[in-house]
Design a protein around this motif. Sequence first.
Motif, mmCIF file in Angstrom:
data_model
loop_
_atom_site.group_PDB
_atom_site.id
_atom_site.type_symbol
_atom_site.label_atom_id
_atom_site.label_comp_id
_atom_site.label_asym_id
_atom_site.label_seq_id
_atom_site.Cartn_x
_atom_site.Cartn_y
_atom_site.Cartn_z
ATOM 1 N N GLU A 1 -18.844 7.148 22.121
ATOM 2 C CA GLU A 1 -17.520 7.777 22.134
ATOM 3 C C GLU A 1 -16.790 8.145 21.018
ATOM 4 O O GLU A 1 -16.165 9.269 20.810
ATOM 5 C CB GLU A 1 -16.769 7.347 23.604
ATOM 6 N N ALA A 2 -16.686 6.835 20.042
ATOM 7 C CA ALA A 2 -15.880 7.063 18.850
ATOM 8 C C ALA A 2 -16.846 8.143 17.722
ATOM 9 O O ALA A 2 -16.048 8.898 17.299
ATOM 10 C CB ALA A 2 -15.769 5.693 18.329
ATOM 11 N N MET A 3 -18.002 8.227 18.060
ATOM 12 C CA MET A 3 -18.533 8.976 17.312
ATOM 13 C C MET A 3 -18.483 10.692 17.698
ATOM 14 O O MET A 3 -18.291 11.328 16.755
ATOM 15 C CB MET A 3 -20.487 8.887 17.285
ATOM 16 N N LEU A 4 -18.380 10.888 18.928
ATOM 17 C CA LEU A 4 -18.117 12.024 19.299
ATOM 18 C C LEU A 4 -16.770 12.856 18.993
ATOM 19 O O LEU A 4 -16.509 13.729 18.610
ATOM 20 C CB LEU A 4 -18.000 12.182 21.114
ATOM 21 N N ALA A 5 -15.727 11.384 18.966
ATOM 22 C CA ALA A 5 -14.355 11.898 18.678
ATOM 23 C C ALA A 5 -14.423 12.359 17.023
ATOM 24 O O ALA A 5 -13.395 12.917 16.685
ATOM 25 C CB ALA A 5 -13.510 10.803 18.851
ATOM 26 N N ARG A 6 -15.162 11.902 16.028
ATOM 27 C CA ARG A 6 -15.127 12.099 14.547
ATOM 28 C C ARG A 6 -15.795 13.478 14.341
ATOM 29 O O ARG A 6 -15.768 13.973 13.087
ATOM 30 C CB ARG A 6 -15.762 11.235 14.030
ATOM 31 N N LEU A 7 -16.360 14.223 15.414
ATOM 32 C CA LEU A 7 -16.878 15.528 15.266
ATOM 33 C C LEU A 7 -15.973 16.520 14.638
ATOM 34 O O LEU A 7 -14.757 16.423 15.557
ATOM 35 C CB LEU A 7 -17.708 16.150 16.357
ATOM 36 N N ARG A 8 -16.275 17.468 13.840
ATOM 37 C CA ARG A 8 -15.092 18.504 13.481
ATOM 38 C C ARG A 8 -14.739 19.538 14.751
ATOM 39 O O ARG A 8 -13.735 19.773 14.856
ATOM 40 C CB ARG A 8 -15.516 19.176 12.385
ATOM 41 N N GLY A 9 -15.906 19.385 15.470
ATOM 42 C CA GLY A 9 -15.694 20.494 16.628
ATOM 43 C C GLY A 9 -15.555 19.338 17.979
ATOM 44 O O GLY A 9 -15.949 19.884 19.036
ATOM 45 N N ALA A 10 -15.064 18.363 17.947
ATOM 46 C CA ALA A 10 -14.912 17.603 19.074
ATOM 47 C C ALA A 10 -13.973 18.149 20.059
ATOM 48 O O ALA A 10 -14.180 17.695 21.189
ATOM 49 C CB ALA A 10 -14.023 16.384 18.621
ATOM 50 N N SER A 11 -12.978 19.184 19.746
ATOM 51 C CA SER A 11 -12.190 19.774 20.698
ATOM 52 C C SER A 11 -12.836 20.549 21.707
ATOM 53 O O SER A 11 -12.506 20.941 22.775
ATOM 54 C CB SER A 11 -11.211 20.742 19.891
ATOM 55 N N LEU A 12 -14.216 20.962 21.184
ATOM 56 C CA LEU A 12 -15.034 21.865 22.220
ATOM 57 C C LEU A 12 -15.428 21.179 23.330
ATOM 58 O O LEU A 12 -15.696 21.649 24.424
ATOM 59 C CB LEU A 12 -16.296 22.419 21.566
ATOM 60 N N LEU A 13 -15.305 19.803 23.259
ATOM 61 C CA LEU A 13 -15.728 18.947 24.447
ATOM 62 C C LEU A 13 -14.688 19.102 25.398
ATOM 63 O O LEU A 13 -14.801 18.642 26.536
ATOM 64 C CB LEU A 13 -15.960 17.408 23.962
ATOM 65 N N ASP A 14 -13.755 19.331 25.203
ATOM 66 C CA ASP A 14 -12.316 19.602 26.091
ATOM 67 C C ASP A 14 -12.359 20.828 26.800
ATOM 68 O O ASP A 14 -11.373 21.083 27.599
ATOM 69 C CB ASP A 14 -11.011 19.214 25.393
ATOM 70 N N GLY A 15 -13.627 21.660 26.567
ATOM 71 C CA GLY A 15 -13.554 22.840 27.405
ATOM 72 C C GLY A 15 -13.227 24.210 26.257
ATOM 73 O O GLY A 15 -12.423 23.977 25.729
ATOM 74 N N PHE A 16 -14.075 25.243 26.618
ATOM 75 C CA PHE A 16 -13.753 26.406 25.909
ATOM 76 C C PHE A 16 -14.407 27.446 26.554
ATOM 77 O O PHE A 16 -15.451 27.470 27.221
ATOM 78 C CB PHE A 16 -14.316 26.248 24.311
ATOM 79 N N ARG A 17 -13.736 28.791 26.417
ATOM 80 C CA ARG A 17 -14.314 29.917 26.973
ATOM 81 C C ARG A 17 -14.583 29.521 28.532
ATOM 82 O O ARG A 17 -15.622 30.179 29.082
ATOM 83 C CB ARG A 17 -15.694 30.394 26.358
ATOM 84 N N GLY A 18 -13.705 29.119 29.348
ATOM 85 C CA GLY A 18 -13.687 28.796 30.696
ATOM 86 C C GLY A 18 -14.633 27.719 31.078
ATOM 87 O O GLY A 18 -14.776 27.499 32.316
ATOM 88 N N GLN A 19 -15.237 27.195 30.111
ATOM 89 C CA GLN A 19 -16.196 25.942 30.485
ATOM 90 C C GLN A 19 -15.618 24.835 30.758
ATOM 91 O O GLN A 19 -14.367 24.579 30.342
ATOM 92 C CB GLN A 19 -17.128 25.673 29.353
ATOM 93 N N PRO A 20 -15.871 23.952 31.736
ATOM 94 C CA PRO A 20 -15.049 22.695 32.211
ATOM 95 C C PRO A 20 -15.289 21.648 30.861
ATOM 96 O O PRO A 20 -16.112 21.914 30.177
ATOM 97 C CB PRO A 20 -16.067 22.210 33.270
#
Length: 725
Positions: A645-664
Amino acid sequence: MTPPRLRPSAQLDRLFNPRSIAIVGASANASSFGGRFMQNLSGFDGSLYLVNPRYDEIGGVPCHAALADLPEVPDCVLVATGLSMVEAIVEEAIAVGAGGVVLIASGFAETGDAETAAVQHRIATRARESGMPLVGPNTIGFVNFASRGGATFLTGLDLEKGFDTPAERRAIGLVSQSGALGLSLAQSMNREIFFSHVLSCGNSADVDVADCANFLVDDPGCKVIVCLLEGLADPRRMEEVCRRATLAGKPLILCKMARGTSGAEAAASHTGSLAGSQVAYRSMIDRAGGIMVDDFEDLLEIAAFFSKVGAPSSDGSMVIATSGGAAIMAADAAETAGVPLPQPDGAVLATLAEHIPSFGAVRNPADVTAEVVNNMASLTACVETVLADNSYGLIVIPHPLAYDTATPRIQLLDELAGKAGKVIAMVWLSGWLEGPGAAEIETSRNLALFRSNATCFTAIRLWADWHRRRSAAAEQAPRLVEEAARSAVAGKLAAWGSSTIPEREAKALLASYGVPVTGDRRAASAEEVRSAAAEMGGRLVMKIDSPDIAHKTEVGGIALGLQGAEAAAAAYEKMVLAVRTAAPSARIDGVILQHMVPEGLEIVVGARVDPAFGPLVLVGLGGVLVELMADSVTAPAPVSASQAEAMLARLRGASLLDGFRGQPAVDRRALSEIIARVSEFAADHGDVLAEMDVNPLICRGAEIIAADALLVLGTREAEDAATSA
């Protein structure tokens, strides 16, 4: 995965904390290596013995013909002779039971010469067999400031100043592979930064940086460990040292040189070309609680800061400046480093407003103007009030000018910080680097000196982050995959007859580890495709089925959104023709049909086997643009779910995990567990695995499924040979 074995620090105690030292090659020539050793050890607290059959005495001190002639067994043997004599001296030291040997001679493996490399290998092997530690060859030696043990031939160090400094100021233990750079750092004693030890390991034929750092973890005189590292044969040992240091409450600060990563030219998977060892070092050190510093020039200022600070009361800092420009620069640096500057309220706001004139700035950063700084009562009131507020972990005060009258103010700030149990960071902005006040700040117990705002705020961020990560270093997460699954997969991999395991079989193996995968049907003709599509119904994906094709898209081997049996059959004919044209030598076994997975965020999870680290797991933004985006994080496998989970948080695009273009929003915990399972697969089978790709892993909320996978087999021995070639 079994943690790598560390050399117990007690095995190095006689060597690095000796009560007796023998200099083999002692000389009446003061400029020789032996003569310089004698000079640097003239004040040694223990017994010093000279060994050279050419002399009866040197400067009135008896000189012995051999180690066997000494009145006692030496703890440390310094070998100041040429290469040709080294092997015999090492054997003699082993025979008498010496506590350790330091070889300064160069011309061994570092030259690339096979014959001298063989000599180095033999002496290292003999040292390990006998249990006698060996430092070097090609090393400058070491210094133990507590025992006045200057066991080095180098000049340029003010050893007496270091020896005479109070023990509480000798808080930093320095370990360097490079002797010259270690010396350059040690010369910071001239700017009032002192050391408990300076250890250099040269070629690291036996004792390496990890061994030296591990020794310092258990040394009571060392409070902060600094490592200057080029590389390690087994980097995972450094992870264990970092973990031990962190659990002991000692910050271990590491700067790694040789950061460049040459791509894996023959990599079959995306992971193989993206997972570099430099990022693996950072992930490994971070998760073990260590601190990585990018720039050599920042090492000692950050280490000196860590030697003075306690635990932060908060992540926030308060900037008190006498210059509007200095305040702006500090704010910029704090934002870049990610250090919060909370705005004042309550007592802090009231006190600042009372003392700062109207042409100043009552905020954070505060421009208190020279009027406040020149008024000791106003300065005391402002600083005391900020220090008492636990919203601020420390105060940062830019110091624009060097001048003789600054001493009373420096003494006052040191006193106020000490009473509050905090540290004030002083940023030296003057071009007069060693001007009046600099030494006073360095020697102050509660003031930390920085030569730039960037280094100052980087240190503050690292400090707060280190204290957050200390508890995580003790994490020993249980395995997610049962032994029966590991054993079953190991048997299948051992029986596999080629180097590549294609998608269908690869997904089946990963499913054994609890990785969710898409179901599929295999078809080897247009008629079989027509029949399977009719039975499956819905929108389908078709993929070429070939053990010789790693990247299907590049040869026309994927078709999406096929609706109906006839469309699928037509797509089959078109695909086979395209693949045969693009890859005429590839074996084609047919195609694989799958139901279309709903749209979601595409993630790549994979692994490769690094010659030094072993299995590395990679996480990144996936799909066909994975290498173009190059947004990935690598860590040694296995990783726990929380580490994933800490690795995911370090991705530059980590904010995409929080939903984009209407995706959950993606269920990060569920995704992290899948990453951990893939990492266990890599760690369990690193002896036969070369690379693996799970790409894409399609994520839609808590629905996460692997739509494609590839396994490439190899051996550690084969990869080592390829790397050396």
